[in-house]
Write a protein that holds these residues in place. Structure first.
Motif, PDB file in Angstrom:
ATOM      1  N   ALA A   4       0.859  -1.183   0.000  1.00 14.92           N
ATOM      2  CA  ALA A   4       0.000   0.000   0.000  1.00 14.92           C
ATOM      3  C   ALA A   4       0.897   1.235   0.000  1.00 14.92           C
ATOM      4  O   ALA A   4       1.829   1.328   0.806  1.00 14.92           O
ATOM      5  N   PHE A   5       0.609   2.171  -0.900  1.00 16.84           N
ATOM      6  CA  PHE A   5       1.407   3.390  -1.010  1.00 16.84           C
ATOM      7  C   PHE A   5       0.474   4.588  -0.886  1.00 16.84           C
ATOM      8  O   PHE A   5      -0.466   4.740  -1.678  1.00 16.84           O
ATOM      9  N   ILE A   6       0.715   5.425   0.119  1.00 15.83           N
ATOM     10  CA  ILE A   6      -0.014   6.683   0.265  1.00 15.83           C
ATOM     11  C   ILE A   6       1.002   7.815   0.262  1.00 15.83           C
ATOM     12  O   ILE A   6       2.152   7.636   0.686  1.00 15.83           O
ATOM     13  N   THR A   7       0.582   8.975  -0.210  1.00 18.36           N
ATOM     14  CA  THR A   7       1.555  10.048  -0.362  1.00 18.36           C
ATOM     15  C   THR A   7       0.899  11.412  -0.234  1.00 18.36           C
ATOM     16  O   THR A   7      -0.321  11.540  -0.354  1.00 18.36           O
ATOM     17  N   ASP A   8       1.729  12.402   0.053  1.00 17.77           N
ATOM     18  CA  ASP A   8       1.283  13.798   0.139  1.00 17.77           C
ATOM     19  C   ASP A   8       0.097  13.918   1.087  1.00 17.77           C
ATOM     20  O   ASP A   8      -0.949  14.462   0.749  1.00 17.77           O
ATOM     21  N   ILE A   9       0.308  13.434   2.316  1.00 14.22           N
ATOM     22  CA  ILE A   9      -0.772  13.471   3.307  1.00 14.22           C
ATOM     23  C   ILE A   9      -0.924  14.869   3.897  1.00 14.22           C
ATOM     24  O   ILE A   9      -1.979  15.212   4.407  1.00 14.22           O
ATOM     25  N   HIS A  10       0.133  15.672   3.867  1.00 12.19           N
ATOM     26  CA  HIS A  10       0.096  17.102   4.212  1.00 12.19           C
ATOM     27  C   HIS A  10      -0.652  17.373   5.523  1.00 12.19           C
ATOM     28  O   HIS A  10      -1.593  18.170   5.556  1.00 12.19           O
ATOM     29  N   ILE A  11      -0.212  16.719   6.578  1.00 12.22           N
ATOM     30  CA  ILE A  11      -0.872  16.898   7.865  1.00 12.22           C
ATOM     31  C   ILE A  11      -0.598  18.300   8.405  1.00 12.22           C
ATOM     32  O   ILE A  11       0.556  18.733   8.500  1.00 12.22           O
ATOM     33  N   ALA A  25      -8.282  13.559   9.157  1.00 10.74           N
ATOM     34  CA  ALA A  25      -9.310  12.539   8.955  1.00 10.74           C
ATOM     35  C   ALA A  25      -9.013  11.698   7.720  1.00 10.74           C
ATOM     36  O   ALA A  25      -9.195  10.473   7.724  1.00 10.74           O
ATOM     37  N   ASN A  26      -8.526  12.327   6.652  1.00 13.30           N
ATOM     38  CA  ASN A  26      -8.178  11.579   5.441  1.00 13.30           C
ATOM     39  C   ASN A  26      -7.056  10.589   5.706  1.00 13.30           C
ATOM     40  O   ASN A  26      -7.064   9.463   5.197  1.00 13.30           O
ATOM     41  N   PHE A  27      -6.072  11.001   6.493  1.00 12.73           N
ATOM     42  CA  PHE A  27      -4.973  10.085   6.823  1.00 12.73           C
ATOM     43  C   PHE A  27      -5.485   8.903   7.641  1.00 12.73           C
ATOM     44  O   PHE A  27      -5.105   7.749   7.383  1.00 12.73           O
ATOM     45  N   LEU A  28      -6.352   9.162   8.590  1.00 13.92           N
ATOM     46  CA  LEU A  28      -6.901   8.069   9.395  1.00 13.92           C
ATOM     47  C   LEU A  28      -7.746   7.137   8.531  1.00 13.92           C
ATOM     48  O   LEU A  28      -7.723   5.911   8.721  1.00 13.92           O
ATOM     49  N   SER A 205      -2.790  12.203  -4.261  1.00 19.56           N
ATOM     50  CA  SER A 205      -2.637  12.513  -2.839  1.00 19.56           C
ATOM     51  C   SER A 205      -3.828  12.047  -2.006  1.00 19.56           C
ATOM     52  O   SER A 205      -4.939  11.894  -2.519  1.00 19.56           O
ATOM     53  N   THR A 206      -3.582  11.879  -0.710  1.00 16.81           N
ATOM     54  CA  THR A 206      -4.691  11.700   0.222  1.00 16.81           C
ATOM     55  C   THR A 206      -5.318  13.045   0.586  1.00 16.81           C
ATOM     56  O   THR A 206      -6.354  13.075   1.251  1.00 16.81           O
ATOM     57  N   TYR A 207      -4.700  14.154   0.157  1.00 18.13           N
ATOM     58  CA  TYR A 207      -5.152  15.498   0.519  1.00 18.13           C
ATOM     59  C   TYR A 207      -6.024  16.099  -0.574  1.00 18.13           C
ATOM     60  O   TYR A 207      -7.256  16.122  -0.488  1.00 18.13           O
ATOM     61  N   ALA A 222     -10.599  16.150  -5.248  1.00 22.18           N
ATOM     62  CA  ALA A 222     -10.898  14.760  -5.566  1.00 22.18           C
ATOM     63  C   ALA A 222     -10.063  13.864  -4.667  1.00 22.18           C
ATOM     64  O   ALA A 222      -9.026  14.262  -4.163  1.00 22.18           O
ATOM     65  N   GLY A 223     -10.530  12.649  -4.496  1.00 26.74           N
ATOM     66  CA  GLY A 223      -9.832  11.716  -3.620  1.00 26.74           C
ATOM     67  C   GLY A 223     -10.528  11.621  -2.282  1.00 26.74           C
ATOM     68  O   GLY A 223     -11.691  12.007  -2.161  1.00 26.74           O
ATOM     69  N   PRO A 224      -9.852  11.157  -1.269  1.00 27.66           N
ATOM     70  CA  PRO A 224      -8.436  10.756  -1.229  1.00 27.66           C
ATOM     71  C   PRO A 224      -8.183   9.434  -1.956  1.00 27.66           C
ATOM     72  O   PRO A 224      -9.095   8.664  -2.187  1.00 27.66           O
TER      73      PRO A 224
END
Length: 243
Positions: A4-11, A25-28, A205-207, A222-224
């Motif tokens: 699993a690859f997630i990127t640019d979560i920008h917390i 919330a998107n990261f969680l 991105s997830t953001y 659009a997304g995450p």
């Protein structure tokens, strides 16, 4: 092997919602999607912090990663990260070389490199290390790097914020016997580009996303998204999943 690859979560800071997006919330939600996927590992592809590296944000991310993930996780820095601070708070200092955070690891026996492109370039030391690592691989290798190492047909990002050593990447790698599957983020869009023995899979991105067709910055709500990667003896397949 499933990755699993997630990127640019920008917390961002607690309670902050950049562009109206609840990035925490998107990261969680992304972590919940990873739990449901049950991959062999999770890779976070950089830009963990929203703007600049913040120690408390890295601490919060690390705490979430300790919460019943079904797999090993890895993280690489992006241009909005502080590599040293990130390594300290995510307990990755054993992978620091100077101020760069890079390493190699076999993923279920499959060779993988985790690079530090946080400055938009690699140092001479990192280039030498990359060349040494790739020289002994005669087959496929996974490479995780925040910046796409080739142009990805995204007008704004290719012009304003590209990896600035693309020619050196080709010069360093094009005569190697291995085939490189580079998994990247940074561009906030999906793309696949190929040149010589390098294939780059750019992950949204997830953001929030960026319109790749305009020369100016244009946000797309659009997304995450996350990328699922399956590696078998027959090769690699991948897909983008909205969650």
């Amino acid at each position: 092997m499933k990755i699993a690859f997630i990127t640019d979560i920008h917390i961002a800071g607690e309670g902050e919602t950049p562009a109206g997006i609840d990035v925490r919330a998107n990261f969680l939600r992304a972590l919940d999607a990873v739990r449901a996927m049950k991959p062999n590992c999770l890779v976070i592809g950089g830009d963990l912090c929203f703007d600049v590296g913040v120690r408390e944000i890295y601490k919060w991310i690390y705490k979430q990663l300790q919460n019943d993930l079904p797999c090993q996780w890895y993280a690489i820095p992006g241009n909005h990260d502080d590599s040293v601070m990130m390594a300290e708070e995510l307990h990755l200092t054993h992978h620091l070389t100077g101020t760069e955070l890079y390493s190699a690891a076999p993923l279920d026996g499959y060779p993988a490199l985790f690079l530090d492109s946080s400055k938009g370039v690699f140092s001479d030391a990192q280039w030498a290390w990359i060349a040494d690592e790739l020289a002994v691989i005669s087959y496929n290798v996974l490479i995780f790097c925040h910046h796409p190492v080739l142009p990805a047909h995204a007008q704004f990002m290719d012009t304003k914020y590209p990896f600035r050593q693309q020619n050196q990447w080709i010069e360093t790698t094009e005569d190697l016997p291995c085939r490189m599957q580079v998994i990247s983020g940074h561009y906030h869009t999906e793309a696949t580009v190929m040149r010589a023995n390098t294939t780059v899979l750019v992950t949204p991105s997830t953001y929030i996303q960026l319109d790749p067709h305009t020369p100016e910055l244009k946000l797309v709500n659009a997304g995450p998204y996350l990328r699922e990667i399956d590696v078998t003896t027959n090769g690699l397949s991948s897909r983008i999943i909205s969650f």
